[in-house]
Scaffold this active site. Sequence first.
Site, PDB file in Angstrom:
ATOM      1  CD  GLU A  55      -0.013   5.228  -1.012  1.00  0.00           C
ATOM      2  OE1 GLU A  55       0.930   5.876  -0.303  1.00  0.00           O
ATOM      3  OE2 GLU A  55      -1.481   5.943  -0.757  1.00  0.00           O
TER       4      GLU A  55
ATOM      5  CG  HIS B 262       2.545   8.877   2.856  1.00  0.00           C
ATOM      6  ND1 HIS B 262       1.837   9.187   3.967  1.00  0.00           N
ATOM      7  CD2 HIS B 262       1.182   8.003   2.034  1.00  0.00           C
ATOM      8  CE1 HIS B 262       0.541   8.637   4.246  1.00  0.00           C
ATOM      9  NE2 HIS B 262       0.239   8.139   3.068  1.00  0.00           N
TER      10      HIS B 262
ATOM     11  CG  HIS C  19      -2.066   0.968   1.115  1.00  0.00           C
ATOM     12  ND1 HIS C  19      -2.551   1.500   2.121  1.00  0.00           N
ATOM     13  CD2 HIS C  19      -1.912   2.306   0.686  1.00  0.00           C
ATOM     14  CE1 HIS C  19      -3.544   2.373   2.291  1.00  0.00           C
ATOM     15  NE2 HIS C  19      -2.562   2.996   1.384  1.00  0.00           N
TER      16      HIS C  19
END
Length: 221
Positions: free
Chosen positions: A104, A108, A57
């Site tokens: 992502e 992040h 993920h």
Amino acid sequence: MKSLASVVLLCLGCRLTSSFVLEPPHMWSKLILTHHWPSTFCSMEHCHSKFDYWTLHGLWPDKGQECNSSLHFNETLIQDLLPEMQKWWPDLKIPESSRFWKYEWQKHGTCAAKAESLNSQHKYFGKALELYHKLDLDGVMKKCNIVPSETYYTEGKMQILGQIEICFNSDFQLDDCEHSETDTVNLNVKGAGFSVCDHATPVYYPPLKVYYPPLKGKLSV
Ligand SMILES: *[C@@H]1O[C@H](CO)[C@@H](O)[C@H](O)[C@H]1NC(C)=O
Ligand SMILES: *[C@@H]1O[C@H](CO)[C@@H](O)[C@H](O)[C@H]1NC(C)=O
């Protein structure tokens, strides 16, 4: 099985996460490698998964989100990683697209990039894949005989396994995941309502072809 000590199981329907307090961005100290269980994810998001293993993920620093908007996602920079990414880090909602990786990275990766060890897209995605393989969550679970079940609990409350998080320190060594209420920023999977599993409630680990009880009514939120 030392590694299991640092596992956090995330389930659907245990409790809703609370909102988080925005902190000023500073250096992260831990990385959270999150794995999806595609069957559970797709039952929530109405996708059709062909993946019967734990997919990646994300790799999330414990501090900060969207740290640097000038670091644009550029697929060309990770061209050589793409075959691996498609296999182990697929976009479960839109297969073959790079949308998930872009998301992502922006959310992040741009924060992870504060550390020299992860300060490029190639380093970031490459390290995530490396940790994912080194850990081999899927293999470890099978070895421990933790496998999906076609039967589920019909009595009382139940929760469904959807995500597993493993933590690493900044030297990429396994570390405990400690979750406090203020950490819920990392538990708040967009649109999916995951929260840390309740130890007192049975956990259902569904197979690829899900034999769910009707989701409503069986899940206690
Ligand atoms: C954002 O990234 C750019 C390009 O690498 C860099 O010059 C800048 O210092 C970064 N900004 C922050 C706030 O880290
Ligand atoms: C993406 O990276 C490649 C290789 O460094 C570069 O040639 C290209 O201009 C970049 N694309 C964008 C949109 O920044």
